[in-house]
Enzyme design. Structure first.
Site, PDB file in Angstrom:
ATOM      1  N   PRO A   6      39.350  36.127  32.146  1.00 57.65           N
ATOM      2  CA  PRO A   6      38.747  37.049  33.116  1.00 57.65           C
ATOM      3  C   PRO A   6      39.725  37.795  34.030  1.00 57.65           C
ATOM      4  CG  PRO A   6      38.535  34.818  33.897  1.00 57.65           C
ATOM      5  CD  PRO A   6      39.150  34.713  32.543  1.00 57.65           C
ATOM      6  N   CYS A   7      40.515  38.683  33.449  1.00 55.14           N
ATOM      7  CA  CYS A   7      41.430  39.480  34.267  1.00 55.14           C
ATOM      8  C   CYS A   7      40.660  40.443  35.164  1.00 55.14           C
ATOM      9  CB  CYS A   7      42.432  40.230  33.390  1.00 55.14           C
ATOM     10  SG  CYS A   7      41.709  41.296  32.139  1.00 55.14           S
ATOM     11  N   HIS A   8      39.363  40.646  34.856  1.00 53.37           N
ATOM     12  CA  HIS A   8      38.542  41.517  35.696  1.00 53.37           C
ATOM     13  C   HIS A   8      38.283  40.911  37.073  1.00 53.37           C
ATOM     14  CE1 HIS A   8      35.797  38.876  33.391  1.00 53.37           C
ATOM     15  NE2 HIS A   8      35.120  38.815  34.529  1.00 53.37           N
TER      16      HIS A   8
END
Length: 280
Positions: free
Chosen positions: A246-248
């Site tokens: 989850p780089c978001h």
């Protein structure tokens, strides 16, 4: 900028230009510092502050990129690449690749050879995507509407691999994350290629709870590199597995959403959707 800041910027630009043009001679800290008229200690600190990395590490990055380009050609041997990069021995070339790229020069040259990858095109609530997996686990997920471009991007990641258009259990397990909660994350198998630093950053991303956000600085602190938020940002930008890693969930310290490899609007949508899910 003040007059001093402009002067400092000009010196660092001059140093970067010097390293880029003389990397085959592998100049040391004293040599580059003398070229820009500074003491080695002062130059080391100034360069690191402005460039986000040390002069030695910057030289290594430049040398590595040159070596990688050479190794992509069929005729370039490891010995030839070592000489052309200005390194004193193939062992130094080996160490350079292991420390930064996470693989040996030979492994890089034969990247993906004998590797079998299954891939499929899927739909998700955040858009169309391509998902790929090896016999060990999921290795790639990317949002992309154009199937031709999606497959070409995948091939660039693994240029010598053997590809099969096939959905497998690894992919199904990964895609279930769009409809199930994140408690089952540890059951999803990943097979990632990256440097030790990249893998450490990606692992840290997996620890950010659903519906929560972190900053680049916080992430740098979490992995024990508080002075490396820029390097963390670069590693995040290299994330090969969209949504699942989850780089978001990483935003700027100012509170701005910031960029996203698959579009800022999609990032905002995902963050909003996850925030809503935790209150359902």
């Amino acid at each position: 900028m003040s007059g001093q800041q402009i002067l400092d910027y000009q010196r660092i630009a001059k140093a970067i230009d010097y390293i880029q043009n003389h990397f085959k001679l592998q100049p040391d800290l004293d040599e580059v510092a003398e070229f820009v008229g500074l003491s080695p200690a002062h130059f080391q600190k100034m360069f690191t502050d402005w460039a986000g990395t040390s002069p030695k590490k910057f030289l290594q990055f430049i040398s590595l990129e040159h070596a990688k380009n050479l190794l992509k050609t069929e005729k370039s041997s490891l010995f030839d690449t070592t000489l052309e990069t200005g390194l004193s021995s193939t062992s130094r070339l080996h160490d350079l690749f292991i420390n930064i790229e996470g693989m040996s020069p030979a492994e890089y040259k034969n990247e993906g050879k004998n590797l079998k990858i299954n891939y499929s095109f899927q739909e998700s609530i955040f858009g169309n995507l391509i998902v790929a997996s090896t016999e060990k686990g999921v290795s790639y997920i990317a949002f992309e509407n154009d199937k031709t471009k999606a497959f070409e991007d995948l091939k660039q990641k693994f240029p010598n691999a053997e590809f099969s258009s096939k959905e497998d259990d690894f992919q199904k397990s990964a895609l279930s994350i769009f409809s199930k909660d994140w408690q089952n994350l540890d059951k999803i198998k990943l097979h990632l290629k990256g440097t030790d630093f990249q893998l450490k950053v990606w692992e840290s991303l997996l620890k950010i709870p659903m519906g929560k956000l972190s900053t680049y600085g916080d992430l740098a602190e979490n992995i024990g590199n508080p002075n490396a938020p820029r390097a963390v940002g670069t590693a995040i930008g290299s994330n090969p597995v969209a949504f699942l890693i989850p780089c978001h969930r990483v935003i700027q310290s100012t509170g701005k959403i910031g960029g996203y490899m698959w579009g800022s609007e999609r990032k905002q949508l995902i963050i909003g959707w996850e925030s809503a899910k935790i209150y359902l």
